[in-house]
Design an enzyme around this catalytic site. Structure first.
Site, PDB file in Angstrom:
ATOM      1  N   CYS A   1       0.740  -7.517  11.906  1.00 56.68           N
ATOM      2  CA  CYS A   1       0.975  -7.649  13.351  1.00 56.68           C
ATOM      3  C   CYS A   1       0.198  -8.814  13.959  1.00 56.68           C
ATOM      4  O   CYS A   1      -0.021  -8.850  15.168  1.00 56.68           O
ATOM      5  CB  CYS A   1       0.637  -6.349  14.058  1.00 56.68           C
ATOM      6  SG  CYS A   1       1.818  -5.045  13.665  1.00 56.68           S
TER       7      CYS A   1
ATOM      8  N   TYR B   1      -1.549  -3.494  -6.972  1.00 59.18           N
ATOM      9  CA  TYR B   1      -1.301  -4.312  -5.788  1.00 59.18           C
ATOM     10  C   TYR B   1      -2.361  -4.222  -4.696  1.00 59.18           C
ATOM     11  O   TYR B   1      -2.738  -3.124  -4.284  1.00 59.18           O
ATOM     12  CB  TYR B   1       0.053  -3.931  -5.170  1.00 59.18           C
ATOM     13  CG  TYR B   1       0.519  -4.988  -4.194  1.00 59.18           C
ATOM     14  CD1 TYR B   1       1.128  -6.135  -4.657  1.00 59.18           C
ATOM     15  CD2 TYR B   1       0.278  -4.867  -2.833  1.00 59.18           C
ATOM     16  CE1 TYR B   1       1.512  -7.137  -3.781  1.00 59.18           C
ATOM     17  CE2 TYR B   1       0.656  -5.858  -1.951  1.00 59.18           C
ATOM     18  CZ  TYR B   1       1.278  -6.993  -2.432  1.00 59.18           C
ATOM     19  OH  TYR B   1       1.646  -7.974  -1.565  1.00 59.18           O
TER      20      TYR B   1
ATOM     21  N   ARG C   1       0.838  -1.199   0.000  1.00 57.59           N
ATOM     22  CA  ARG C   1       0.000   0.000   0.000  1.00 57.59           C
ATOM     23  C   ARG C   1       0.875   1.252   0.000  1.00 57.59           C
ATOM     24  O   ARG C   1       1.956   1.269   0.565  1.00 57.59           O
ATOM     25  CB  ARG C   1      -0.899   0.029   1.239  1.00 57.59           C
ATOM     26  CG  ARG C   1      -2.090  -0.907   1.161  1.00 57.59           C
ATOM     27  CD  ARG C   1      -2.987  -0.809   2.392  1.00 57.59           C
ATOM     28  NE  ARG C   1      -2.333  -1.274   3.583  1.00 57.59           N
ATOM     29  CZ  ARG C   1      -1.786  -0.485   4.505  1.00 57.59           C
ATOM     30  NH1 ARG C   1      -1.868   0.831   4.408  1.00 57.59           N
ATOM     31  NH2 ARG C   1      -1.189  -1.001   5.544  1.00 57.59           N
TER      32      ARG C   1
ATOM     33  N   ARG D   1       1.990 -12.209  -0.506  1.00 53.69           N
ATOM     34  CA  ARG D   1       0.644 -12.513   0.003  1.00 53.69           C
ATOM     35  C   ARG D   1       0.068 -13.768  -0.634  1.00 53.69           C
ATOM     36  O   ARG D   1       0.340 -14.069  -1.789  1.00 53.69           O
ATOM     37  CB  ARG D   1      -0.302 -11.340  -0.306  1.00 53.69           C
ATOM     38  CG  ARG D   1       0.099 -10.016   0.345  1.00 53.69           C
ATOM     39  CD  ARG D   1      -0.548  -9.857   1.694  1.00 53.69           C
ATOM     40  NE  ARG D   1       0.046  -8.755   2.457  1.00 53.69           N
ATOM     41  CZ  ARG D   1      -0.477  -8.315   3.603  1.00 53.69           C
ATOM     42  NH1 ARG D   1      -1.575  -8.850   4.092  1.00 53.69           N
ATOM     43  NH2 ARG D   1       0.116  -7.354   4.273  1.00 53.69           N
TER      44      ARG D   1
ATOM     45  N   SER E   1      -1.367  -3.629  10.308  1.00 48.72           N
ATOM     46  CA  SER E   1      -0.971  -4.516   9.223  1.00 48.72           C
ATOM     47  C   SER E   1       0.289  -5.295   9.599  1.00 48.72           C
ATOM     48  O   SER E   1       1.236  -4.731  10.143  1.00 48.72           O
ATOM     49  CB  SER E   1      -0.712  -3.709   7.954  1.00 48.72           C
ATOM     50  OG  SER E   1      -1.888  -3.031   7.591  1.00 48.72           O
TER      51      SER E   1
ATOM     52  N   LYS F   1      -9.570  -2.414   1.696  1.00 41.60           N
ATOM     53  CA  LYS F   1      -9.283  -1.286   2.572  1.00 41.60           C
ATOM     54  C   LYS F   1     -10.024  -0.010   2.140  1.00 41.60           C
ATOM     55  O   LYS F   1     -10.507   0.759   2.975  1.00 41.60           O
ATOM     56  CB  LYS F   1      -7.776  -1.036   2.647  1.00 41.60           C
ATOM     57  CG  LYS F   1      -6.988  -2.237   3.195  1.00 41.60           C
ATOM     58  CD  LYS F   1      -7.355  -2.489   4.613  1.00 41.60           C
ATOM     59  CE  LYS F   1      -6.878  -3.705   5.335  1.00 41.60           C
ATOM     60  NZ  LYS F   1      -5.654  -4.359   5.259  1.00 41.60           N
TER      61      LYS F   1
ATOM     62  N   HIS G   1     -10.642  -2.545  11.564  1.00 40.50           N
ATOM     63  CA  HIS G   1      -9.548  -3.384  11.042  1.00 40.50           C
ATOM     64  C   HIS G   1      -9.298  -4.519  12.039  1.00 40.50           C
ATOM     65  O   HIS G   1      -8.340  -4.476  12.801  1.00 40.50           O
ATOM     66  CB  HIS G   1      -8.303  -2.479  10.906  1.00 40.50           C
ATOM     67  CG  HIS G   1      -7.181  -3.086  10.138  1.00 40.50           C
ATOM     68  ND1 HIS G   1      -5.885  -2.635  10.257  1.00 40.50           N
ATOM     69  CD2 HIS G   1      -7.139  -4.073   9.225  1.00 40.50           C
ATOM     70  CE1 HIS G   1      -5.098  -3.336   9.455  1.00 40.50           C
ATOM     71  NE2 HIS G   1      -5.825  -4.205   8.824  1.00 40.50           N
TER      72      HIS G   1
ATOM     73  N   ASP H   1      -9.408  -9.839   8.930  1.00 37.51           N
ATOM     74  CA  ASP H   1      -8.881  -8.503   8.607  1.00 37.51           C
ATOM     75  C   ASP H   1      -9.866  -7.355   8.859  1.00 37.51           C
ATOM     76  O   ASP H   1      -9.460  -6.312   9.325  1.00 37.51           O
ATOM     77  CB  ASP H   1      -8.428  -8.470   7.143  1.00 37.51           C
ATOM     78  CG  ASP H   1      -7.485  -7.306   6.841  1.00 37.51           C
ATOM     79  OD1 ASP H   1      -6.525  -7.107   7.605  1.00 37.51           O
ATOM     80  OD2 ASP H   1      -7.711  -6.583   5.844  1.00 37.51           O
TER      81      ASP H   1
HETATM   82  P1  GTP Z   1      -2.208  -7.858   7.478  1.00 41.71           P
HETATM   83  O1  GTP Z   1      -2.781  -8.937   6.652  1.00 41.71           O
HETATM   84  O2  GTP Z   1      -1.148  -7.081   6.786  1.00 41.71           O
HETATM   85  O3  GTP Z   1      -3.229  -6.947   8.057  1.00 41.71           O
HETATM   86  O4  GTP Z   1      -1.367  -8.587   8.691  1.00 41.71           O
HETATM   87  P2  GTP Z   1      -1.906  -9.437   9.925  1.00 41.71           P
HETATM   88  O5  GTP Z   1      -2.231  -8.520  11.045  1.00 41.71           O
HETATM   89  O6  GTP Z   1      -2.954 -10.378   9.482  1.00 41.71           O
HETATM   90  O7  GTP Z   1      -0.579 -10.232  10.377  1.00 41.71           O
HETATM   91  P3  GTP Z   1      -0.215 -11.780  10.237  1.00 41.71           P
HETATM   92  O8  GTP Z   1      -1.069 -12.655  11.075  1.00 41.71           O
HETATM   93  O9  GTP Z   1      -0.126 -12.113   8.810  1.00 41.71           O
HETATM   94  O10 GTP Z   1       1.235 -11.780  10.882  1.00 41.71           O
HETATM   95  C1  GTP Z   1       2.248 -10.924  10.422  1.00 41.71           C
HETATM   96  C2  GTP Z   1       3.586 -11.444  10.860  1.00 41.71           C
HETATM   97  O11 GTP Z   1       3.637 -11.517  12.289  1.00 41.71           O
HETATM   98  C3  GTP Z   1       3.900 -12.830  10.327  1.00 41.71           C
HETATM   99  O12 GTP Z   1       5.236 -12.865   9.882  1.00 41.71           O
HETATM  100  C4  GTP Z   1       3.705 -13.710  11.529  1.00 41.71           C
HETATM  101  O13 GTP Z   1       4.532 -14.836  11.469  1.00 41.71           O
HETATM  102  C5  GTP Z   1       4.056 -12.800  12.708  1.00 41.71           C
HETATM  103  N1  GTP Z   1       3.293 -13.164  13.925  1.00 41.71           N
HETATM  104  C6  GTP Z   1       1.956 -13.370  14.025  1.00 41.71           C
HETATM  105  N2  GTP Z   1       1.594 -13.726  15.287  1.00 41.71           N
HETATM  106  C7  GTP Z   1       2.741 -13.740  16.007  1.00 41.71           C
HETATM  107  C8  GTP Z   1       3.023 -14.031  17.378  1.00 41.71           C
HETATM  108  O14 GTP Z   1       2.164 -14.355  18.190  1.00 41.71           O
HETATM  109  N3  GTP Z   1       4.336 -13.922  17.771  1.00 41.71           N
HETATM  110  C9  GTP Z   1       5.325 -13.569  16.889  1.00 41.71           C
HETATM  111  N4  GTP Z   1       6.568 -13.485  17.348  1.00 41.71           N
HETATM  112  N5  GTP Z   1       5.087 -13.301  15.581  1.00 41.71           N
HETATM  113  C10 GTP Z   1       3.821 -13.382  15.148  1.00 41.71           C
HETATM  114  C1  SPV Z   2      -2.774  -4.534   5.007  1.00 44.07           C
HETATM  115  O1  SPV Z   2      -1.789  -3.909   4.616  1.00 44.07           O
HETATM  116  O2  SPV Z   2      -3.365  -4.257   6.072  1.00 44.07           O
HETATM  117  C2  SPV Z   2      -3.274  -5.682   4.215  1.00 44.07           C
HETATM  118  C3  SPV Z   2      -2.764  -5.812   2.878  1.00 44.07           C
HETATM  119  O3  SPV Z   2      -4.126  -6.438   4.649  1.00 44.07           O
HETATM  120  S1  SPV Z   2      -3.557  -4.756   1.801  1.00 44.07           S
HETATM  121  O4  SPV Z   2      -4.689  -5.447   1.225  1.00 44.07           O
HETATM  122  O5  SPV Z   2      -2.555  -4.422   0.788  1.00 44.07           O
HETATM  123  O6  SPV Z   2      -4.027  -3.571   2.490  1.00 44.07           O
HETATM  124 MN    MN Z   3      -3.791 -10.486   7.537  1.00 44.65          MN
END
Ligand code: GTP
Ligand code: SPV
Ligand code: MN
Length: 614
Positions: A280, A227, A87, A396, A278, A236, A256, A303
């Site tokens: 996290c 993208y 983004r 992704r 994002s 979003k 979110h 999400d």
């Molecule tokens: P978006 O799709 O961008 O909104 O991200 P998200 O909030 O869905 O994050 P996602 O669950 O994909 O995790 C992002 C990163 O954080 C990944 O590399 C995970 O491996 C890492 N991660 C997720 N949960 C944990 C956790 O409990 N501990 C640690 N150390 N890392 C974590």
């Molecule tokens: C984020 O960045 O929070 C995502 C990926 O989930 S995107 O769809 O590019 O916003």
């Molecule tokens: Mn996600």
């Protein structure tokens, strides 16, 4: 499906031939065709045959690589332009009539000026390309007040991804006609018109990018990027930025957040949502496999969550999306087996992952040992000795949510489910303990208002810098941030105070004294969820600290967990010195709101100051 060839790329010659009676839809498509002068118009019906045809075309164009490994049936890999991988927050605009209404968290441009700019950049932008018309609905089609949108785009990659991420096609148009419904017009172009005879590239895009929202007229215009969140406009742009403005006007919340259903060994179920910025951990928590005996988790979404006050004074939540657009790196059989199982059923699009020699994809963390040879996301040879990652950090997977084994049946409920708890979380190496319960609802809004996280690869810019991210919505609030917090305060006034969800602040990412993660995270987060459920049910030991209620080390179930006392202490500790620095930072943050911060939230800051001893 109607394909219409224009005689010349002149406006009035484009024959729209709309398979709909929805007047406003026909008008919208005609207007955009006139402006962008595509060679063809294709009305997307959402069928499997259409999907197969589009993916064939994308393979022929070099945008898609068909995966031949049996581990990834009916799936494709796409590789973006290296400058179009996330983004673009600096090119994202909220063009409200008054600058004040965009607030300090958004880029604002006067709407009249922006419209002029857009009519320039979109003029002939689809020349030489097909314009696809994608009718979509966010949330269930049988909702009381379904939220429709129509994305016109010159990217077939967007069409195939939108088919996974949202409910699209003929059924949606029929319902729009029945209701003579309003829809959000969403215009997308990669910004790369083709001259006669000009060869296309695999990932067309433009260096100049505009991701524009007109919150009052509920319009989206996106230019120059193919993208994710820049181009899949239901996600979003609609379900958060435009929907947050709708929600403000209609008395609900667009957030979110993931949604998780958690059932205890006693058979009691609770619904928990979580707002984390994002990259996290939303998708990971949404798909958790609890390590604790007898606990089950099911998911409703990873999400985006829409929250409405229900008839009985409760908050009800739905997931408006139909798929995952999940961060690939770090998603593996040992961290997120539920995501891997959904992916293994196929029907997925992978973007900026690495290719394996047997026609599959790989990314860092998928398996503990990397394969000995790969083709990286930029097409280079890769071995474990290579110095760059094989997959882009923001690579992704795009996968239909109904392929999830642990999908809760309530995902399909148009009326949603009653929300029991909200988690706010971020990625903080220091300061923020593993879990803290708010004293009450208003204190919980304060948790959300002051949420902070280190930046990630999900957006352009530096990684690892702490920034405040209110409710994990910093890049997604479609109006003034102070008004947004006021709206949270106001909406809760419609709920029965007894039925308000409990609010918790969590941090899976705190470091121990050696610099490693103090808490193992992932599936072990179920131990934190257990404590949260105990608190919801009026049990569970907590200690008062200046920042809220935290579990004692004994209150957290660590049965069978390999964690040292020091690490547990580092994870849970509230350090007065760290919190004094935090307080100073929060004070500065609140000053940025000008006059629009709610009094009650300002009051929480004073209380925190008092509890910390001035
Ligand atoms: P978006 O799709 O961008 O909104 O991200 P998200 O909030 O869905 O994050 P996602 O669950 O994909 O995790 C992002 C990163 O954080 C990944 O590399 C995970 O491996 C890492 N991660 C997720 N949960 C944990 C956790 O409990 N501990 C640690 N150390 N890392 C974590
Ligand atoms: C984020 O960045 O929070 C995502 C990926 O989930 S995107 O769809 O590019 O916003
Ligand atoms: Mn996600």
């Amino acid at each position: 499906m109607v394909d219409t060839v224009a005689k010349t790329p002149g406006a009035e010659d484009i024959h729209v031939d709309a398979p709909t009676t929805h007047e406003k839809l026909i008008q919208f498509v005609s207007d955009i065709a006139e402006l962008t002068t595509p060679d063809r118009i294709h009305w997307v019906d959402g069928s499997e045959e259409e999907y197969a045809g589009l993916t064939d075309e994308l393979v022929a164009a070099g945008t898609f690589t068909r995966l031949t490994s049996p581990d990834f049936p009916n799936s494709f890999a796409a590789f973006s332009d290296p400058a179009d991988v996330a983004r673009v927050e600096s090119r994202t605009f909220i063009c409200s009539e008054a600058e004040r209404d965009a607030g300090f968290t958004n880029n604002w441009v006067d709407p009249a000026e922006m419209r002029e700019t857009l009519s320039g950049v979109f003029d002939g932008a689809m020349r030489g390309r097909t314009m696809y018309v994608i009718p979509f609905v966010m949330g269930p089609l049988d909702a009381e007040d379904p939220k429709f949108g129509v994305e016109v785009t010159d990217s077939a990659y967007v069409v195939t991804s939108m088919r996974i991420m949202a409910r699209i096609g003929t059924d949606v148009v029929r319902r729009m006609e029945e209701l003579d419904a309003f829809f959000v017009p969403a215009v997308h172009s990669v910004g790369a018109p083709l001259e006669p005879g000009q060869d296309d590239v695999a990932w067309p895009c433009n260096k100049e990018k505009y991701i524009v929202h007109f919150p009052e007229t509920r319009e989206i215009w996106s230019y120059g990027s193919g993208y994710g969140g820049n181009a899949l406009l239901g996600k979003k742009c609609y379900a958060l930025r435009i929907a947050s403005a709708m929600a403000r006007d209609e008395g609900w919340l667009a957030e979110h957040m993931l949604i998780l259903k958690l059932t205890s060994p006693q058979g009691r179920s609770h619904f928990i949502s979580g707002a984390f910025p994002s990259a996290c951990g939303k998708t990971n928590l949404a798909l958790i496999d609890p390590t604790l005996e007898g606990w089950t988790a099911e998911t409703l979404g990873d999400d985006i969550t829409w929250i409405r006050p229900g008839k009985d004074g409760e908050f009800r939540v739905v997931n408006p999306e139909a798929g995952y657009f999940g961060v690939a790196p770090g998603t593996g059989w040992h961290t997120n087996a539920n995501a891997m199982r959904a992916i293994a059923k196929g029907n997925s699009v992978f973007t900026n992952c690495a290719l394996t020699d047997d026609g599959g994809v790989w990314w860092e963390g998928m398996t503990e040992e990397p394969p000995s040879h790969l083709t990286d996301w930029q097409g280079n040879e890769w071995t474990p000795d290579s110095e760059t990652p094989a997959a882009h950090p923001n690579a992704r997977f795009c996968t239909p949510i109904d392929q999830t084994d642990m999908l809760a049946e309530e995902y399909y409920s148009a009326d949603g489910v009653k929300l029991d708890a909200i988690l706010f979380g971020g990625r903080r190496k220091t300061t923020v303990p593993l879990v803290t319960e708010s004293r009450d609802w208003n204190h919980g809004i304060f948790f959300g208002a002051t949420l902070s996280s280190e930046t990630t690869a999900a957006a352009e810019g530096a990684v690892g810098k702490v920034r405040r991210d209110p409710m994990a919505m910093l890049p997604f609030i479609g109006y003034d941030a102070g008004d947004y917090l006021n709206h949270w305060v106001r909406v809760s006034g419609q709920a029965d105070p007894e039925k308000l969800p409990k609010i918790f602040l969590v941090n899976w990412f705190r470091r121990n004294r050696d610099g490693g993660f103090a808490w193992p995270g992932f599936a072990e987060n179920s131990r934190v969820l257990k404590w949260i459920v105990e608190r919801i049910e009026g049990r569970g030991e907590a200690v008062e600290t200046p920042i809220g209620l935290t579990p004692t080390p004994e209150a957290l179930d660590t049965t069978g967990l390999d964690i040292s006392d020091e690490d547990l202490h580092d994870a849970l500790r509230v350090d007065p010195q760290e919190w004094r620095a935090e307080l100073a930072d929060i004070e500065q943050w609140f000053e940025r709101f000008g006059g629009s911060l709610p009094q009650s939230i300002q009051g929480e800051l004073q209380q925190l100051r008092d509890r910390m001893g001035g």
